[in-house]
Enzyme design. Structure first.
Site, mmCIF file in Angstrom:
data_model
loop_
_atom_site.group_PDB
_atom_site.id
_atom_site.type_symbol
_atom_site.label_atom_id
_atom_site.label_comp_id
_atom_site.label_asym_id
_atom_site.label_seq_id
_atom_site.Cartn_x
_atom_site.Cartn_y
_atom_site.Cartn_z
ATOM 1 N N ARG A 1 -0.624 -12.295 -3.715
ATOM 2 C CA ARG A 1 -2.235 -13.578 -4.062
ATOM 3 C C ARG A 1 -0.269 -13.946 -5.604
ATOM 4 N NH1 ARG A 1 -5.729 -9.584 -8.001
ATOM 5 N NH2 ARG A 1 -3.523 -7.962 -6.729
ATOM 6 N N GLU B 1 -3.118 9.389 -17.314
ATOM 7 C CA GLU B 1 -2.909 8.776 -17.673
ATOM 8 C C GLU B 1 -2.976 7.088 -17.385
ATOM 9 O OE1 GLU B 1 -4.204 8.682 -21.541
ATOM 10 O OE2 GLU B 1 -4.033 10.436 -21.055
ATOM 11 N N SER C 1 -7.435 2.597 -5.324
ATOM 12 C CA SER C 1 -8.025 2.427 -3.648
ATOM 13 C C SER C 1 -6.987 3.666 -3.062
ATOM 14 C CB SER C 1 -6.707 1.572 -4.080
ATOM 15 O OG SER C 1 -7.178 -0.361 -4.628
ATOM 16 N N ASP D 1 0.684 -3.446 -6.698
ATOM 17 C CA ASP D 1 -0.209 -3.779 -5.960
ATOM 18 C C ASP D 1 -0.048 -5.804 -7.033
ATOM 19 O OD1 ASP D 1 -2.418 -5.417 -4.893
ATOM 20 O OD2 ASP D 1 -4.183 -5.096 -6.648
ATOM 21 N N GLU E 1 -5.808 1.549 5.008
ATOM 22 C CA GLU E 1 -6.508 0.358 4.942
ATOM 23 C C GLU E 1 -5.518 -0.474 5.330
ATOM 24 O OE1 GLU E 1 -7.919 4.171 3.976
ATOM 25 O OE2 GLU E 1 -6.351 3.512 2.246
ATOM 26 N N ASN E 2 -4.565 -0.168 5.426
ATOM 27 C CA ASN E 2 -3.527 -1.845 5.070
ATOM 28 C C ASN E 2 -3.646 -2.539 6.858
ATOM 29 O OD1 ASN E 2 -1.315 -1.156 2.830
ATOM 30 N ND2 ASN E 2 -3.096 -2.320 2.885
ATOM 31 N N TRP E 3 -3.353 -1.241 7.801
ATOM 32 C CA TRP E 3 -4.035 -1.618 8.868
ATOM 33 C C TRP E 3 -4.651 -2.846 9.519
ATOM 34 C CZ3 TRP E 3 1.083 -0.399 11.836
ATOM 35 C CH2 TRP E 3 1.273 1.102 10.968
#
Length: 271
Positions: free
Chosen positions: A50, A233, A222, A46, A93-95
């Site tokens: 950004r 962990e 996610s 991720d 969901e990235n579509w």
């Protein structure tokens, strides 16, 4: 035609610094407890967009930088003799992202395979794509099939690339598969046990996830490997994926070395 499809996605993968598989006595591995390593590490990569925005660049620059990082992390995992490494490349969901960004990501994955295929094969990697692969562009599906076929007999690290993947979608597909077996009389409802469910998941043949790493500073799953991380962990790295170095990866491993894993029970010295 395919070169036009790839565009800048392939070009930005060129010119990377070479990073050899670290040896057991490498300074990179100083302090690692070799007797207490995770068998299976999963990574939510991720922070690409950004990071790029913070550099004054478009989001796709971050995705390209992240692809360069992945190669070094895979080689580090090989040096650690990990059994499996699973990375979250593209979610169901990235579509919903802008069409241009989605197309770039599809081409980037294709370009990564094209460029790294032979080297991964030489490194004895067994690559496997998990998720609804049928929902991907035809040219990417074909490249995925070629990559998996080439490396299917390799005996090294299992490198799972989650593409068009969602944990809930994986469970639905597994349940549907089991339901068909029940309907056909091949099994009964009583046969539906933990082992059967795990054999029906995309990660069949992999050990459970021991360590889940998420870069970018967020603290959520996610929709990633919801079944497989039941007792994993969790390690959250504040740095975004494009600057997540092999040293960062090893720090996560050393943190795992020090975790007290009880799996819902008590260790012998605490009973």
């Amino acid at each position: 035609m395919i070169n036009k499809l790839l565009g800048k996605a392939v070009m930005t993968l060129a010119g990377r610094d070479d990073f050899a598989i670290p040896k057991h006595d490498s300074p990179l591995f100083e302090g690692v407890d070799w007797d207490n390593l995770p068998r299976h590490v999963a990574v939510i990569m991720d922070g690409n967009g950004r990071w790029a925005n913070a550099q004054g660049q478009v989001r796709t620059v971050g995705h390209s930088a992240g692809a360069k990082v992945l190669k070094n992390i895979l080689k580090t995992a090989i040096g650690l003799n990990l059994e499996a490494l699973t990375v979250y490349a593209f979610s169901t969901e990235n579509w919903t992202r802008p069409a241009a960004e989605v197309k770039f990501l599809m081409n980037l994955i294709y370009g990564y395979l094209k460029q790294e295929l032979q080297e991964m094969h030489e490194d004895n990697v067994r690559i496997h794509f998990i998720g609804d692969i049928a929902g991907l562009p035809d040219y990417l599906q074909e490249e995925i099939r070629e990559a998996e076929e080439l490396m299917k007999n390799n005996t090294g690290i299992k490198f799972n690339v989650a593409t068009n993947y969602g944990g809930q979608d994986e469970m639905i597909r597994a349940i549907q598969k089991i339901a068909v077996s029940v309907q056909n009389g091949e099994i009964t409802p009583a046969d539906i046990q933990k082992e059967l469910i795990e054999d029906s998941l995309d990660t069949c043949g992999n050990p459970p996830v021991d360590l889940l790493i998420r870069t970018g500073g967020d603290h959520r799953l996610s929709n990633f490997l919801l079944w497989q991380v039941a007792y994993a962990e969790f390690y959250s790295a504040d740095v975004p994926w494009p600057v997540f170095s092999p040293k960062c990866f090893v720090e996560a491993i050393k943190e795992f070395n020090n975790r007290d894993r009880r799996f819902g029970g008590l260790n012998d010295d605490k009973k």
